[in-house]
Scaffold this motif. Sequence first.
Motif, short mmCIF file in Angstrom:
data_model
loop_
_atom_site.label_atom_id
_atom_site.label_comp_id
_atom_site.label_asym_id
_atom_site.label_seq_id
_atom_site.Cartn_x
_atom_site.Cartn_y
_atom_site.Cartn_z
N PHE A 99 4.34 -13.20 -4.29
CA PHE A 99 4.96 -12.18 -3.44
C PHE A 99 3.89 -11.19 -2.95
N LEU A 100 3.02 -10.75 -3.87
CA LEU A 100 1.98 -9.80 -3.50
C LEU A 100 1.01 -10.43 -2.50
N ALA B 199 -1.26 2.55 -5.04
CA ALA B 199 -1.14 1.26 -5.69
C ALA B 199 0.08 0.52 -5.17
N TYR B 200 -0.03 -0.79 -5.08
CA TYR B 200 1.10 -1.66 -4.79
C TYR B 200 1.27 -2.60 -5.97
N MET B 201 2.46 -2.58 -6.54
CA MET B 201 2.72 -3.38 -7.73
C MET B 201 3.95 -4.25 -7.50
N LEU C 279 6.66 -2.15 -5.58
CA LEU C 279 6.58 -0.72 -5.84
C LEU C 279 5.33 -0.13 -5.20
N GLU C 280 5.50 1.05 -4.61
CA GLU C 280 4.35 1.82 -4.12
C GLU C 280 4.18 3.01 -5.04
N ILE C 281 2.97 3.18 -5.56
CA ILE C 281 2.71 4.22 -6.56
C ILE C 281 1.59 5.13 -6.07
N THR C 282 1.84 6.44 -6.10
CA THR C 282 0.84 7.43 -5.72
C THR C 282 0.83 8.55 -6.74
#
Length: 277
Positions: A62-63, A218-220, A271-274
């Motif tokens: 998927f990533l 980050a993209y998880m 997920l987008e993480i900041t």
Amino acid sequence: MSSKANNSSLNMSGKICKEISFLSPTYNNVSSNQVSLVARLSCSTNMLEGDTGCSLWPSSLFLSEFILSFPKLFSKKRCFEQLGSGVGLVGVCLNYVGASKVILTDGDASTLINMKANMEMNNLYAEDSELVKESKNKVECKYLSWEEASESDLWDCRTDLVLGADIIYNPSCVPHLVRVLSTLLGREDGRCETVNVGRDEEPVNEVPWNGATRGPLAYMATVIRNADTFNCFAKAAADAKLSVVNITGAAAPSSFLPYMLSYERSSVQLLEITSLS
């Protein structure tokens, strides 16, 4: 996807060579976002016996599709895939879209050896980090343990983008994961950058999810197999002033693997993480 098991050395080590072909999706019989990529990977044949790091997981697929769907987001960016790089598929895709630097890491020695072999198989691995700097067609593979990594180790790995696939799996590892993310996403000078990340067939200034200004982020990709474990991560991230936003619907990638019937795309969350600090 084709599998080749005619190499006796691969068979003896419990590995099989797979070729993952990413096919450009078509809209109204017209192919857009042209992709011509075949990743050759040595993967485990005995996943159920614990060799999980050398297996292909839905989240990494998927990533990879996400990277190929939004190449402008990763082109000319320094990208770091933290512990869990596994067979290295994400690194192959990052190199393909023109990331200026790609660092893959894992905390398991045997997985790291296999990852390096896979990068060599795709003509992407350089043992000497200086060669990585000299050639944009190289990927750096490094050992990194969440538990053991020092602050200086992590600062040396700071990049524009951090990626991770299926790394929320054990509650005991969550505090270490959050510490690593907090360090990697911390802003040195508080500056943000505006990026245009539309798909190639879309207007270049179209941002498909909320928020166009970015610091390090980050993209998880993850499959939520245990809700309690994910909630543990979400709470720890909030306590560490990390913003975790589910962008699965807004940033859904194109399907580059339509022939892979065992790949359950719907099971994966993006997920987008900041950092909020």
